[in-house]
Design a protein around this motif. Sequence first.
Motif, PDB file in Angstrom:
ATOM      1  N   TRP A 319       0.818  -1.223   0.000  1.00  0.00           N
ATOM      2  CA  TRP A 319       0.000   0.000   0.000  1.00  0.00           C
ATOM      3  C   TRP A 319       0.850   1.271   0.000  1.00  0.00           C
ATOM      4  O   TRP A 319       0.373   2.351  -0.349  1.00  0.00           O
ATOM      5  N   TYR A 320       2.117   1.169   0.342  1.00  0.00           N
ATOM      6  CA  TYR A 320       3.064   2.284   0.404  1.00  0.00           C
ATOM      7  C   TYR A 320       3.972   2.323  -0.820  1.00  0.00           C
ATOM      8  O   TYR A 320       4.863   3.163  -0.910  1.00  0.00           O
ATOM      9  N   ASP A 321       3.792   1.400  -1.769  1.00  0.00           N
ATOM     10  CA  ASP A 321       4.740   1.206  -2.874  1.00  0.00           C
ATOM     11  C   ASP A 321       4.460   2.186  -4.007  1.00  0.00           C
ATOM     12  O   ASP A 321       3.502   2.041  -4.756  1.00  0.00           O
ATOM     13  N   ASP A 329      13.266  -2.882  -0.795  1.00  0.00           N
ATOM     14  CA  ASP A 329      14.422  -2.245  -0.168  1.00  0.00           C
ATOM     15  C   ASP A 329      14.245  -0.741  -0.014  1.00  0.00           C
ATOM     16  O   ASP A 329      15.207  -0.011   0.203  1.00  0.00           O
ATOM     17  N   ALA A 330      12.978  -0.260  -0.116  1.00  0.00           N
ATOM     18  CA  ALA A 330      12.711   1.175   0.029  1.00  0.00           C
ATOM     19  C   ALA A 330      11.750   1.476   1.177  1.00  0.00           C
ATOM     20  O   ALA A 330      11.400   2.629   1.401  1.00  0.00           O
ATOM     21  N   VAL A 331      11.335   0.455   1.920  1.00  0.00           N
ATOM     22  CA  VAL A 331      10.336   0.665   2.974  1.00  0.00           C
ATOM     23  C   VAL A 331      10.930   1.416   4.159  1.00  0.00           C
ATOM     24  O   VAL A 331      12.146   1.492   4.330  1.00  0.00           O
ATOM     25  N   GLY A 332      10.055   1.956   4.971  1.00  0.00           N
ATOM     26  CA  GLY A 332      10.497   2.621   6.192  1.00  0.00           C
ATOM     27  C   GLY A 332       9.658   3.816   6.572  1.00  0.00           C
ATOM     28  O   GLY A 332       9.400   4.049   7.757  1.00  0.00           O
ATOM     29  N   ALA A 333       9.212   4.604   5.587  1.00  0.00           N
ATOM     30  CA  ALA A 333       8.425   5.800   5.899  1.00  0.00           C
ATOM     31  C   ALA A 333       6.959   5.480   6.142  1.00  0.00           C
ATOM     32  O   ALA A 333       6.273   6.188   6.881  1.00  0.00           O
ATOM     33  N   VAL A 367      12.204  -2.870  10.231  1.00  0.00           N
ATOM     34  CA  VAL A 367      13.182  -2.762   9.147  1.00  0.00           C
ATOM     35  C   VAL A 367      13.071  -1.420   8.434  1.00  0.00           C
ATOM     36  O   VAL A 367      12.018  -0.784   8.425  1.00  0.00           O
ATOM     37  N   VAL A 368      14.193  -1.031   7.829  1.00  0.00           N
ATOM     38  CA  VAL A 368      14.266   0.141   6.966  1.00  0.00           C
ATOM     39  C   VAL A 368      15.046  -0.279   5.724  1.00  0.00           C
ATOM     40  O   VAL A 368      16.167  -0.790   5.834  1.00  0.00           O
ATOM     41  N   GLY A 369      14.440  -0.096   4.549  1.00  0.00           N
ATOM     42  CA  GLY A 369      15.122  -0.476   3.314  1.00  0.00           C
ATOM     43  C   GLY A 369      16.379   0.332   3.081  1.00  0.00           C
ATOM     44  O   GLY A 369      16.474   1.506   3.483  1.00  0.00           O
TER      45      GLY A 369
END
Length: 683
Positions: A319-321, A329-333, A367-369
């Motif tokens: 849903w954040y993509d 490898d971009a998740v976190g915010a 995790v944070v990407g």
Amino acid sequence: MDAGGAVRLGRPGQDRARLVPLVEVTATGHGRMWSGERFIETAIGERLAYRGHETVQRGGGERTTIRLTDSETGLAAHVTLETRAGSGCLRARVRLVNEGEVPLRLESVSTLAFGGVVDGEGGLDDLTLHWADNDWLAECRWRQDGFRKRVVPLSRSAHGHEGRGCFERYSQGSWSTGRHLPVAGLTDAEGRAWLWQIESSAGWRFETGEREGAAYVALFGPDDAHHQWRHTLAPGEEFHTVPAVLVHTQTGGLDAAFGELTDYRRSIRRDHPDHRALPVIYNDYMNTLMGDPTTERLLPLIEAAGAAGAEVFVIDAGWYDDDAQGWWDAVGAWEPAPRRFPGGLPEVLGAIRAHGMTPGLWLEPEVVGVRSPLARTLPPEAFFRRGGLRVTEHGRHHLDLRHPAARAHLDGVVDRLVGEWGVGYLKLDYNINIGPGTESGSESAGAGLLGHHRAHLDWMASLLDRHPGLVLENCGSGGLRMDYAQLAVAQLQSTSDQQDLLRYPPIAAAAATAVTPEQAAVWAYPQPDHTLDEIALTLTGALLGRVHLSGFLNLMSPEQSGLVRSAISVYKELRPELGRARPFWPLGLPGWEDEWIAHGLRGGGATFLSVCRRAPENAGAATPSSTLAIPHLRGTQVRPEVLYPPTADATAEWNADAGRLTVSLPRGNTAVLLRLDPVAANA
């Protein structure tokens, strides 16, 4: 207690030599008295002597704290043992305090150690050892073997010593159940059982072996040899072990022991209304959107899920993509993707509420990407590090929730999702094994992992304190972090990511060995291209747990939709029983390739039984009927009733004298849910 003040758990009058010290400790410079693979017979454990104890009554139970001390090092051990009236459970924790003048470098500490199990000639030959292997897509695979096949007799009288080995199982890295469950047991031919559970999201280990002709068991949190855990205890400092519990039952074997363990698990978890309401959950991921949600795809599913009877709708991963290179490898915010939701994600959440359901979202908070801006803006100390370098695993960094910046970031995310957007359900996933842990200053990696996980549990509890109605699902790539450190706080546990409806039945049937039925989230993913038998099979497997509905319900025929609605209706009728029922397995714990699989729940009145028959590869080996042992109903007249599916081609015949039910399923790859009601004598 012996004349020297040593304290050991055992029966009155039992041979002291067959018992083990109440607490076993290895520390640098203070190892074991007999070198080998075993973590018992430690020098400090042998020296710890009784200093006093106190017992208090509380909440229908009893808590005893035994104080021990080692005169050589000044180490004090405060052992807390808790029991409940009418229960066969003993819960243990240990608090170590350095009352000496120099630091002590701990390398292992037992939470609970006990010996004298089935002593006497021939006793060990009748013991059976039970343990569970665990893996992604293949959770809760129970195995058993004769104790003597795993702990062989070594002619101790000829050598003057015990063996150097034992049977052990332990975790590795940050998936606490990535290899095995922290649950295992022993049973004997008389129906007695000894079942144990270690409550750790970081490292854990258990061992069992022979001591002076009797079996012993020792339960540990993390240690140096297996988890790179070392903890320096300075003068005046203290360390608390992870909790563990021993269940002992005199009759009924594993079923009785797991019944006691189920009640115990309910007693230690945080109270929450979800444990009583047990709403039906629809999740858009499994075999459906698979991490690719959009407003256009979600709205028809929302309408269909509401019509089927779902009460929670969870938008899973993606849903954040909004990244052309992908989200992994971009998740976190954790901000919604505008291109996926042109009218905004709150519009979709509003549609969920408009159809009478609570909105939920997927989150992987720890995790944070590596491509996330947060990887550069959060301070280096907020991440896992080893050797001064930030740890990277599968395109992700790992937050250390002991750091205030990491915690503040996640608090802000959750308060926005829940407080501003009205999300009532969070699926907290965890898809990397970060290894032994993190080194902060002089601490060991294993100590860092334990510290982070304790902070993680505190963080989850703080969310529920601020948002009492919020429901948290614990997911670790399916069931790879399925432990009761987590589950004493989280309301639900994902049992698997298994997508094959014919591979899920043994996982669903054995899930209650790891988690209470009302916390066990089991996928049911009917599809429009399924036969009616396949739809009934996947739905039946979830009805004695927590239904995690998925599938393209919006594309189904009226007959298929009716079969789904019927399952949800049955579930809503029986769910008031789930939270007080005990599990049992009338064919024994399921094997991975078994044709017939059965598990049941027994409460104050009715008994519920889920039976599945998978078609063997060799059609000639098919057996259209199976006889199930149900000893708690022996001697009782019972009326078997098919609850689901409504048109099941199944028969069930009850033999009251033998306490056995013969179930016939003429076709392979079918399942049935039965209710067994005692019939009054004058009926």
